[in-house]
Design a protein around this motif. Sequence first.
Motif, PDB file in Angstrom:
ATOM      1  N   GLN A 135       0.827  -1.201   0.000  1.00 22.85           N
ATOM      2  CA  GLN A 135       0.000   0.000   0.000  1.00 22.85           C
ATOM      3  C   GLN A 135       0.869   1.262   0.000  1.00 22.85           C
ATOM      4  N   LYS A 136       1.884   1.293   0.853  1.00 19.90           N
ATOM      5  CA  LYS A 136       2.756   2.462   0.948  1.00 19.90           C
ATOM      6  C   LYS A 136       3.667   2.594  -0.272  1.00 19.90           C
ATOM      7  N   SER A 298      -9.134   1.224   8.365  1.00 17.89           N
ATOM      8  CA  SER A 298      -8.703   2.630   8.338  1.00 17.89           C
ATOM      9  C   SER A 298      -7.181   2.724   8.266  1.00 17.89           C
ATOM     10  N   ARG A 299      -6.478   1.700   8.767  1.00 18.34           N
ATOM     11  CA  ARG A 299      -5.013   1.663   8.703  1.00 18.34           C
ATOM     12  C   ARG A 299      -4.518   0.837   7.532  1.00 18.34           C
ATOM     13  N   LEU A 300      -5.227  -0.242   7.235  1.00 18.66           N
ATOM     14  CA  LEU A 300      -4.840  -1.120   6.132  1.00 18.66           C
ATOM     15  C   LEU A 300      -6.056  -1.385   5.258  1.00 18.66           C
ATOM     16  N   SER A 301      -6.100  -0.751   4.133  1.00 20.47           N
ATOM     17  CA  SER A 301      -7.240  -0.933   3.231  1.00 20.47           C
ATOM     18  C   SER A 301      -6.918  -1.926   2.114  1.00 20.47           C
ATOM     19  N   TRP A 302      -5.626  -2.117   1.827  1.00 16.56           N
ATOM     20  CA  TRP A 302      -5.252  -2.976   0.704  1.00 16.56           C
ATOM     21  C   TRP A 302      -5.105  -4.422   1.200  1.00 16.56           C
ATOM     22  N   GLY A 303      -6.206  -5.135   1.132  1.00 15.92           N
ATOM     23  CA  GLY A 303      -6.232  -6.519   1.578  1.00 15.92           C
ATOM     24  C   GLY A 303      -7.624  -7.084   1.410  1.00 15.92           C
ATOM     25  N   ILE A 304      -7.830  -8.263   1.947  1.00 17.11           N
ATOM     26  CA  ILE A 304      -9.112  -8.959   1.836  1.00 17.11           C
ATOM     27  C   ILE A 304      -9.960  -8.611   3.050  1.00 17.11           C
ATOM     28  N   PRO A 305     -11.168  -8.102   2.848  1.00 17.58           N
ATOM     29  CA  PRO A 305     -12.007  -7.713   3.992  1.00 17.58           C
ATOM     30  C   PRO A 305     -12.428  -8.914   4.838  1.00 17.58           C
ATOM     31  N   VAL A 306     -12.564  -8.667   6.116  1.00 14.82           N
ATOM     32  CA  VAL A 306     -13.139  -9.683   6.997  1.00 14.82           C
ATOM     33  C   VAL A 306     -14.589  -9.906   6.582  1.00 14.82           C
ATOM     34  N   PRO A 307     -15.018 -11.155   6.419  1.00 14.09           N
ATOM     35  CA  PRO A 307     -16.408 -11.396   6.031  1.00 14.09           C
ATOM     36  C   PRO A 307     -17.382 -10.738   7.000  1.00 14.09           C
TER      37      PRO A 307
END
Length: 612
Positions: A135-136, A298-307
């Motif tokens: 992300q960064k 809010s800190r890590l948006s680039w990933g797979i969301p928790v269901p």
Amino acid sequence: MTEALSKYCWSSYVVKNLKKTASREYSRRYAFPAKLSRMHGTIALPLRASRLPARRVSRITVSTTAWRRISTVRHDGPKPYYVTTPIFYPNSVPHIGHLHSLVVADIIARYARLRNPDQPVLLMTGTDEHGLKIQKAAEARGMQPLAFCDELSEHFRALVRKADVNSTYFSRTTARQHHDAVQHLWRQLDGRGLIYKGRHQGWYSVSDECFYTDLQVEPVEPTPGTQGETYYISTETGSRVEWMEEENYMFRLSSFRSMLSEHYAAHENAIYPPKQRADVLATLSEPLNDLSISRPSSRLSWGIPVPDDPEHTIYVWVDALTVYLSSIGYPWANKGETAIQSGWPPDVQVIGKDIVRFHAIYLPAMLAALDLPFSRRLLAHSHWTVNRHKMSKSVGNVADPIQAIDQFGTDIVRYYLARVGGRFKDDTDWSQSQLEKHAREITSALGNLLSRIAGPKVQARVAGHARPTLDAIGADKLTSGLLESLRMLPSDVRQDMDQLQLADALERIVAALQEANMLVTRIAIWADSTPIELTLKAHTLVRECLRICGILLRPFMPSKAELLLDACGIPLEQRTLQFATVDRPDIVVGDLRRVVLFPKSTAPAVSHGGDA
């Protein structure tokens, strides 16, 4: 790895210390059966129990009596031999460490094909494309994360091709199928009461994408006379860390400590080298904390969301570790049988020594919770350094694998990585002079040997004569030594490869080639003064040496080995391990052709005695 390595299966969940005042309400609310089985003073929960709220259960532990050993699942055909590499973080271009992991895994996979050509062999590699680092890094380039990953992932695909790595799967964690597999895994863990929401705090490393405890970090004081501030680093990796407190979802990792400890104590070959297994056992001798498995979006948006909770993103290591499953079709429709047929569990997982904890503790705990067998063996290789210093982009000492291959050729670099870096116990220095030295070694041992016995003068001497028998070769003191060496070589190499001692196996092969070279020099097979009977014995034996070594070198130097076997006239169907022996009567040997195995552009000059 033999089937003696246990594969554990989750058969029930064990809850201890249920509060007496809440037990009746708990059973009513979560619809447990009226009769709960009793096991050694614990209460076994059914597999379909709903999520266990943290406030209702003070602790969940895994009773070792609630685990059963399962034998090989019956299925049609052999389980594919499954090898994996770590999936690489594409926040920058590949370096020599990535190439080492790829080549080691490819050698192991190719050797499996050589040993058992009827067994399917799978090799999985890929890129780990989620997380704060990506992300960064994308933000710094002014790019969207996916576009950034698309660009850098292609560099790793190119390295796979360049290194002649015969991978079955190149997996990306941004693929939709993987996304669905990760969320399925999460729901399975959650449905079995192994995930809860809690407050987490610790030292977080963006570089390592993980939390560390107070005991795993140390301060770095500013240089005297400067205005710098004290900061903290991980004692494991040296990466900078920062203190974080946040609400995360937690995985009940602590429940699996005893079971994991017993497993590794009972299975000496589960992790190689032995020091890495000892370190894991030392870690498991102390209590394990539950594992934070999400980050606030809010800190890590680039990933797979928790269901069902978009406010949280699944922890990148849960995401990454699932790729070994998703690459071969998880979640399988017919659990167990199709898992085995798809290749699970992995036979060997090649990883760097800095990620042993994730693969030896986190992954097995999740597998146990999913009723899936553990990986059969972890190979944790050491790191490559430059001038005895850790590679660093900021220092500018990162070795470029593409450049090395362009200069020396793919098979020379593969040979060097296995010859020098194939013992795995200590960090290995990447050295241009050492690469040149080992290029000369294999060029002399292999390339020159072929040239010497396939030269026109030698070929003219042996033309029209019958090949001597092995009895005649063994009866001659000049040739009997090499004959015995060749008889022992295949079994010695097999033993080394079974023990993941790649460098030792390669050393034996090179020693046989060097012994053959010395025989050629001692007898001077090109000289008219050498009796023709002795020339024929030596020529026949050296041809056998090239044939056997050519077969054994196929995993290490696939292109050169095939070129050598072609030159020796060996049929394709006789290039497997079962034919790597001097004593088979059905060996077919065609005409010997003189070819240049190592062109001068990539082969340092070497000298040999005699006119070939």
